[in-house]
Structure formats: C-alpha cells, structure tokens
Design a protein around this motif. Structure first.
Motif, short mmCIF file in Angstrom:
data_model
loop_
_atom_site.label_atom_id
_atom_site.label_comp_id
_atom_site.label_asym_id
_atom_site.label_seq_id
_atom_site.Cartn_x
_atom_site.Cartn_y
_atom_site.Cartn_z
N LYS A 77 0.90 -1.21 0.01
CA LYS A 77 -0.21 0.14 0.04
C LYS A 77 0.81 1.31 -0.27
O LYS A 77 1.28 1.70 0.97
CB LYS A 77 -0.81 -0.01 1.21
CG LYS A 77 -1.86 1.25 1.20
CD LYS A 77 -2.91 1.04 2.43
CE LYS A 77 -3.74 2.41 2.25
NZ LYS A 77 -4.66 2.58 3.32
N GLY A 78 0.96 1.70 -1.21
CA GLY A 78 1.72 3.03 -1.33
C GLY A 78 3.28 2.97 -1.15
O GLY A 78 3.68 2.10 -0.38
N PHE A 96 3.86 9.27 -0.81
CA PHE A 96 2.91 8.04 -0.27
C PHE A 96 1.88 8.25 -1.60
O PHE A 96 1.25 9.24 -1.79
CB PHE A 96 2.06 8.64 0.76
CG PHE A 96 1.19 7.63 1.41
CD1 PHE A 96 1.41 6.46 2.14
CD2 PHE A 96 -0.23 7.82 1.22
CE1 PHE A 96 0.44 5.70 2.26
CE2 PHE A 96 -1.36 7.04 1.52
CZ PHE A 96 -0.84 5.92 2.16
N GLU A 97 1.80 6.87 -2.01
CA GLU A 97 0.78 6.75 -3.31
C GLU A 97 0.76 7.57 -4.25
O GLU A 97 -0.19 7.80 -4.76
CB GLU A 97 -0.65 6.38 -2.64
CG GLU A 97 -0.73 5.18 -1.59
CD GLU A 97 -2.05 4.80 -1.38
OE1 GLU A 97 -2.95 5.47 -1.33
OE2 GLU A 97 -2.01 3.52 -0.84
N TYR A 125 -2.23 9.76 3.90
CA TYR A 125 -0.76 9.44 4.38
C TYR A 125 -0.88 9.91 5.80
O TYR A 125 -1.64 10.88 6.36
CB TYR A 125 0.50 10.61 4.00
CG TYR A 125 1.62 10.45 4.76
CD1 TYR A 125 2.56 9.56 4.62
CD2 TYR A 125 1.93 11.79 5.39
CE1 TYR A 125 3.85 9.38 5.47
CE2 TYR A 125 3.06 11.88 6.20
CZ TYR A 125 4.06 10.76 6.26
OH TYR A 125 5.12 10.87 6.85
N ARG A 147 6.29 4.79 1.14
CA ARG A 147 6.56 6.32 1.69
C ARG A 147 8.02 6.41 1.81
O ARG A 147 8.87 5.47 1.93
CB ARG A 147 6.35 5.74 3.27
CG ARG A 147 4.77 5.10 3.44
CD ARG A 147 4.33 5.22 4.96
NE ARG A 147 3.03 5.09 5.14
CZ ARG A 147 2.13 5.11 6.04
NH1 ARG A 147 2.86 5.36 7.22
NH2 ARG A 147 1.08 4.66 6.32
N ASN A 203 -4.29 12.65 1.36
CA ASN A 203 -4.14 11.64 0.47
C ASN A 203 -4.11 10.39 1.08
O ASN A 203 -3.75 9.14 0.67
CB ASN A 203 -2.97 11.95 -0.35
CG ASN A 203 -1.84 12.22 0.34
OD1 ASN A 203 -1.90 12.29 1.54
ND2 ASN A 203 -0.68 11.80 0.21
N SER A 253 -6.55 9.63 -9.35
CA SER A 253 -5.62 9.34 -8.10
C SER A 253 -5.31 10.25 -7.05
O SER A 253 -4.53 10.32 -6.38
CB SER A 253 -4.23 8.70 -8.58
OG SER A 253 -3.27 9.64 -9.24
#
Length: 220
Positions: free
Chosen positions: A2-3, A137-138, A88, A5, A86, A43
């Motif tokens: 997931k994403g 993040f993502e 995060y 970082r 978003n 997104s």
C-alpha cells in the motif's frame, strides 16, 4: 504494497516564498485541527482519505519516549494530529515544553525533527514556505507548509487547485505561524502558487517547494 513512503529532507527545511514584512519574537503555542474539502480526480487526494486515520497507541508512546529522551517532550504529553488528504500519516506535531521548539513525528519517522522558535521568527512575514519535510505516499507528495501572518486558502498549479488543512499554530509576538498539510501529485510540473488572505485582502504568491533536487522534481 500500500503506497510508497519516503521521508524527504533535502531542500525542504524552512523554505519560504518571497514576501516582505517584519520578523517576530518568541511566544506560546496553540494547536487546532481543521479539515477542508479535497479535489477529486483520478488518483488525486480527497479530504476523506485521511479523515479517520489514527496512530496506534504503541507508536504514540514510542514517539513520546523518544521526545523525552531528546528533551523535546510536549507539555502534558499532548500531541496535535496533522492529517493529509491523500491518506498519508497522520503526523504528530507539538511544541516542546522545555525548549519551545516545534517538533514533528510519524509512524514511519518517529523523530522527524524540531525547528527552534528563533528560526521560525526569522521567516518572512507575511509569507508561506515549506516546513520540516515531505513524504511520498501513493504517488503524491505529502507536504507541510507554514504560513506567517496570513491564512492559506489553497495551492494551485497548471490551473488545478489543491486544498490545504490547517493543523497547528504558534503565535509569536502577535503573529500566527500556522502549519498546513497539502498533497500534490508527484509528477505535476509547473509553477506552484499559493492563494492567501491577509485580513480582508486576498493575494497570490509563487511558492518555492525547494524540491528541484528530488527525482522526479515536483516543481520545474
């Protein structure tokens, strides 16, 4: 997974847009959390994405213990939560009881760093600049900004607006220095501008994100 970082420190410490005005002296702190409406497109982040996120108590205690060891613990062991549109985070932000420094930490970076009040006092006023750091993040940069003596409405680039969320304020000599969060697409190129309010007056300033050394850059 997931994403992605990635804590980023290069070029993001205490950047500011070129605005003129007096500087300030030391003072006390007061924090508040505010949520704004996000811009939804593919997104791109929306406000709801980070609205309900919380840090596990174990993580909070680790951050608190680290702050105590460094002598930067908050008064009453109390943190203010900073949320990003978003999804995060969230980040924790506080003013150190002993030193007065403004500090931040998160699940991924339990000791991101602290900024002394003396440095905050040197920031251009009125003005807006980056604060402490940013995280990837993502597909979006999760950025912290600090405004000095003005209220931030939003960021814009190439005709697209990006909402901000106000989260924490430090008043110094009658001037509010407010921390905002904003999420911007990783690869969006162009000149970023920030829309602000100074009392009854509205203005727009170029915002230097100081991310030209990041690959790929978030600003041309």
């Amino acid at each position: 997974m997931k994403g992605l970082r990635a804590a980023v420190a290069v070029g993001l410490l205490l950047g500011a847009c070129a605005c003129s005005g007096p500087s300030e002296g030391p003072g006390s702190a007061d924090g508040a959390v505010a949520v704004s409406i996000g811009a939804a497109s593919g997104s791109e982040p929306t406000a709801a994405a980070g609205a309900g996120l919380t840090l596990p108590e174990k993580v909070r205690q680790t951050i608190l213990q680290t702050a105590k060891e460094k002598g930067t613990a908050p008064a009453g062991d109390a943190f203010t939560v900073l949320r990003f549109s978003n999804g995060y985070g969230p980040e924790l932000i506080w003013q150190a009881e002993r030193t007065g420094d403004v500090c931040s930490a998160s699940d991924g970076v339990v000791a991101r760093g602290c900024v002394p009040l003396a440095e905050i006092a040197k920031r251009p006023t009125p003005g807006v600049g980056t604060f402490i750091g940013a995280s990837l993040f993502e597909g979006n940069w999760s950025v912290m900004l600090m405004s000095n003596g003005e209220v931030v409405d939003h960021l814009s680039c190439q005709g697209r607006d990006f909402p901000v969320q106000a989260g924490f304020s430090v008043p110094l000599d009658g001037v509010d220095h407010t921390v905002y969060t904003v999420a911007i697409p990783r690869n969006l190129q162009g000149e970023y501008k920030v829309a602000v309010r100074r009392g009854s007056q509205s203005a727009e300033e170029r915002l230097d994100l100081n991310m030209d050394q990041v690959d790929p850059p978030a600003q041309c």
